[in-house]
Design a protein around this motif. Structure first.
Motif, PDB file in Angstrom:
ATOM      1  N   ALA A  17       0.837  -1.205   0.000  1.00 44.93           N
ATOM      2  CA  ALA A  17       0.000   0.000   0.000  1.00 44.93           C
ATOM      3  C   ALA A  17       0.872   1.255   0.000  1.00 44.93           C
ATOM      4  O   ALA A  17       0.585   2.215  -0.722  1.00 44.93           O
ATOM      5  CB  ALA A  17      -0.930  -0.010   1.213  1.00 44.93           C
ATOM      6  N   LEU A  18       1.928   1.243   0.788  1.00 44.22           N
ATOM      7  CA  LEU A  18       2.851   2.388   0.790  1.00 44.22           C
ATOM      8  C   LEU A  18       3.558   2.526  -0.550  1.00 44.22           C
ATOM      9  O   LEU A  18       3.759   3.646  -1.054  1.00 44.22           O
ATOM     10  CB  LEU A  18       3.868   2.245   1.920  1.00 44.22           C
ATOM     11  CG  LEU A  18       3.333   2.429   3.333  1.00 44.22           C
ATOM     12  CD1 LEU A  18       4.384   2.031   4.366  1.00 44.22           C
ATOM     13  CD2 LEU A  18       2.873   3.860   3.556  1.00 44.22           C
ATOM     14  N   ALA A  19       3.942   1.406  -1.146  1.00 47.00           N
ATOM     15  CA  ALA A  19       4.616   1.437  -2.445  1.00 47.00           C
ATOM     16  C   ALA A  19       3.675   1.943  -3.536  1.00 47.00           C
ATOM     17  O   ALA A  19       4.079   2.725  -4.408  1.00 47.00           O
ATOM     18  CB  ALA A  19       5.132   0.051  -2.799  1.00 47.00           C
ATOM     19  N   GLN A  20       2.411   1.546  -3.466  1.00 46.88           N
ATOM     20  CA  GLN A  20       1.442   2.016  -4.450  1.00 46.88           C
ATOM     21  C   GLN A  20       1.254   3.525  -4.336  1.00 46.88           C
ATOM     22  O   GLN A  20       1.170   4.235  -5.325  1.00 46.88           O
ATOM     23  CB  GLN A  20       0.117   1.266  -4.254  1.00 46.88           C
ATOM     24  CG  GLN A  20      -0.833   1.428  -5.401  1.00 46.88           C
ATOM     25  CD  GLN A  20      -1.987   2.368  -5.092  1.00 46.88           C
ATOM     26  OE1 GLN A  20      -1.942   3.191  -4.181  1.00 46.88           O
ATOM     27  NE2 GLN A  20      -3.027   2.247  -5.860  1.00 46.88           N
ATOM     28  N   ARG A  21       1.237   4.018  -3.110  1.00 51.92           N
ATOM     29  CA  ARG A  21       1.127   5.462  -2.896  1.00 51.92           C
ATOM     30  C   ARG A  21       2.363   6.183  -3.426  1.00 51.92           C
ATOM     31  O   ARG A  21       2.263   7.250  -4.035  1.00 51.92           O
ATOM     32  CB  ARG A  21       0.945   5.754  -1.406  1.00 51.92           C
ATOM     33  CG  ARG A  21       0.930   7.223  -1.038  1.00 51.92           C
ATOM     34  CD  ARG A  21      -0.235   7.959  -1.714  1.00 51.92           C
ATOM     35  NE  ARG A  21      -0.193   9.368  -1.468  1.00 51.92           N
ATOM     36  CZ  ARG A  21      -0.909   9.979  -0.527  1.00 51.92           C
ATOM     37  NH1 ARG A  21      -1.721   9.295   0.237  1.00 51.92           N
ATOM     38  NH2 ARG A  21      -0.806  11.267  -0.358  1.00 51.92           N
ATOM     39  N   ALA A  22       3.536   5.595  -3.231  1.00 56.34           N
ATOM     40  CA  ALA A  22       4.770   6.188  -3.754  1.00 56.34           C
ATOM     41  C   ALA A  22       4.724   6.244  -5.277  1.00 56.34           C
ATOM     42  O   ALA A  22       5.167   7.234  -5.879  1.00 56.34           O
ATOM     43  CB  ALA A  22       5.980   5.392  -3.265  1.00 56.34           C
ATOM     44  N   CYS A  23       4.179   5.217  -5.904  1.00 53.78           N
ATOM     45  CA  CYS A  23       4.031   5.224  -7.362  1.00 53.78           C
ATOM     46  C   CYS A  23       3.092   6.339  -7.804  1.00 53.78           C
ATOM     47  O   CYS A  23       3.349   7.024  -8.795  1.00 53.78           O
ATOM     48  CB  CYS A  23       3.507   3.879  -7.862  1.00 53.78           C
ATOM     49  SG  CYS A  23       4.701   2.544  -7.770  1.00 53.78           S
ATOM     50  N   ARG A  24       1.999   6.525  -7.065  1.00 57.49           N
ATOM     51  CA  ARG A  24       1.074   7.625  -7.380  1.00 57.49           C
ATOM     52  C   ARG A  24       1.745   8.976  -7.234  1.00 57.49           C
ATOM     53  O   ARG A  24       1.436   9.920  -7.963  1.00 57.49           O
ATOM     54  CB  ARG A  24      -0.147   7.579  -6.462  1.00 57.49           C
ATOM     55  CG  ARG A  24      -1.227   6.677  -6.968  1.00 57.49           C
ATOM     56  CD  ARG A  24      -2.500   6.908  -6.204  1.00 57.49           C
ATOM     57  NE  ARG A  24      -2.456   6.108  -4.987  1.00 57.49           N
ATOM     58  CZ  ARG A  24      -3.196   6.324  -3.922  1.00 57.49           C
ATOM     59  NH1 ARG A  24      -4.046   7.326  -3.892  1.00 57.49           N
ATOM     60  NH2 ARG A  24      -3.107   5.550  -2.866  1.00 57.49           N
ATOM     61  N   ASP A  25       2.671   9.086  -6.255  1.00 57.77           N
ATOM     62  CA  ASP A  25       3.357  10.357  -6.016  1.00 57.77           C
ATOM     63  C   ASP A  25       4.520  10.596  -6.966  1.00 57.77           C
ATOM     64  O   ASP A  25       5.199  11.608  -6.872  1.00 57.77           O
ATOM     65  CB  ASP A  25       3.858  10.415  -4.566  1.00 57.77           C
ATOM     66  CG  ASP A  25       2.716  10.538  -3.572  1.00 57.77           C
ATOM     67  OD1 ASP A  25       1.588  10.866  -3.981  1.00 57.77           O
ATOM     68  OD2 ASP A  25       2.963  10.303  -2.368  1.00 57.77           O
ATOM     69  N   GLY A  26       4.773   9.635  -7.861  1.00 55.86           N
ATOM     70  CA  GLY A  26       5.789   9.842  -8.889  1.00 55.86           C
ATOM     71  C   GLY A  26       7.147   9.219  -8.604  1.00 55.86           C
ATOM     72  O   GLY A  26       8.084   9.409  -9.374  1.00 55.86           O
ATOM     73  N   TYR A  27       7.257   8.469  -7.530  1.00 61.04           N
ATOM     74  CA  TYR A  27       8.525   7.806  -7.236  1.00 61.04           C
ATOM     75  C   TYR A  27       8.662   6.554  -8.101  1.00 61.04           C
ATOM     76  O   TYR A  27       7.681   5.891  -8.398  1.00 61.04           O
ATOM     77  CB  TYR A  27       8.620   7.428  -5.753  1.00 61.04           C
ATOM     78  CG  TYR A  27       8.749   8.612  -4.846  1.00 61.04           C
ATOM     79  CD1 TYR A  27       9.958   9.284  -4.715  1.00 61.04           C
ATOM     80  CD2 TYR A  27       7.662   9.077  -4.119  1.00 61.04           C
ATOM     81  CE1 TYR A  27      10.076  10.382  -3.895  1.00 61.04           C
ATOM     82  CE2 TYR A  27       7.768  10.169  -3.284  1.00 61.04           C
ATOM     83  CZ  TYR A  27       8.991  10.817  -3.174  1.00 61.04           C
ATOM     84  OH  TYR A  27       9.104  11.904  -2.359  1.00 61.04           O
ATOM     85  N   THR A  28       9.894   6.255  -8.494  1.00 59.89           N
ATOM     86  CA  THR A  28      10.149   5.077  -9.309  1.00 59.89           C
ATOM     87  C   THR A  28      10.985   4.082  -8.529  1.00 59.89           C
ATOM     88  O   THR A  28      11.597   4.422  -7.501  1.00 59.89           O
ATOM     89  CB  THR A  28      10.890   5.439 -10.600  1.00 59.89           C
ATOM     90  OG1 THR A  28      12.116   6.081 -10.260  1.00 59.89           O
ATOM     91  CG2 THR A  28      10.054   6.364 -11.460  1.00 59.89           C
TER      92      THR A  28
END
Length: 134
Positions: free
Chosen positions: A119-130
């Protein structure tokens, strides 16, 4: 005006969001009253949204998450995992990623550590982190 060549040209230029918006606007009677600048603004907005969505999908695919459907909005804080809501929401903000810090989630078996991580990783993806593999 022939719309098929215009749509084909937009697709050839890889402006798929614009092509979809163009087809939708052509079919709406209310769109006929829009000025050309308003049409262009709608087409550009749709293309920008389409590209943002495609980038997010690419980041999510590259992350190869075990629980791809996990999201921070679905976290159940009432579950018996003793999860501090304030702390988790702070983690979800992603400041720890911007500060290049690591995160370790611990707890007994079966409480959802992997799901919370995804869930945290999915949020990071939404925030533009790769994802960067070392």
């Amino acid at each position: 005006m022939l719309t098929h060549p215009t749509i084909d040209q937009l697709r050839a230029l890889r402006l798929d969001g614009m092509a979809e918006a163009f087809v939708e606007l052509q079919s709406q009677d209310a769109a006929r009253d829009l000025a050309p600048a308003e049409w262009l603004a709608l087409l550009l907005d749709r293309e920008a949204a389409h590209r943002g969505t495609q980038r997010f999908k690419s980041r999510l695919r590259n992350a190869k998450l075990r629980h791809g459907q996990a999201s921070i909005e679905d976290v159940d804080y009432r579950a018996a995992r003793r999860l501090d809501k304030a702390l988790f929401q702070q983690l979800a903000a992603g400041r720890w990623i911007a500060e290049h810090r690591n995160l370790l989630i611990t707890g007994p078996c079966g409480v959802g550590k992997s799901w919370l991580s995804c869930a945290l990783a999915q949020r990071a993806c939404r925030d533009g982190y790769t994802v960067h593999y070392a």
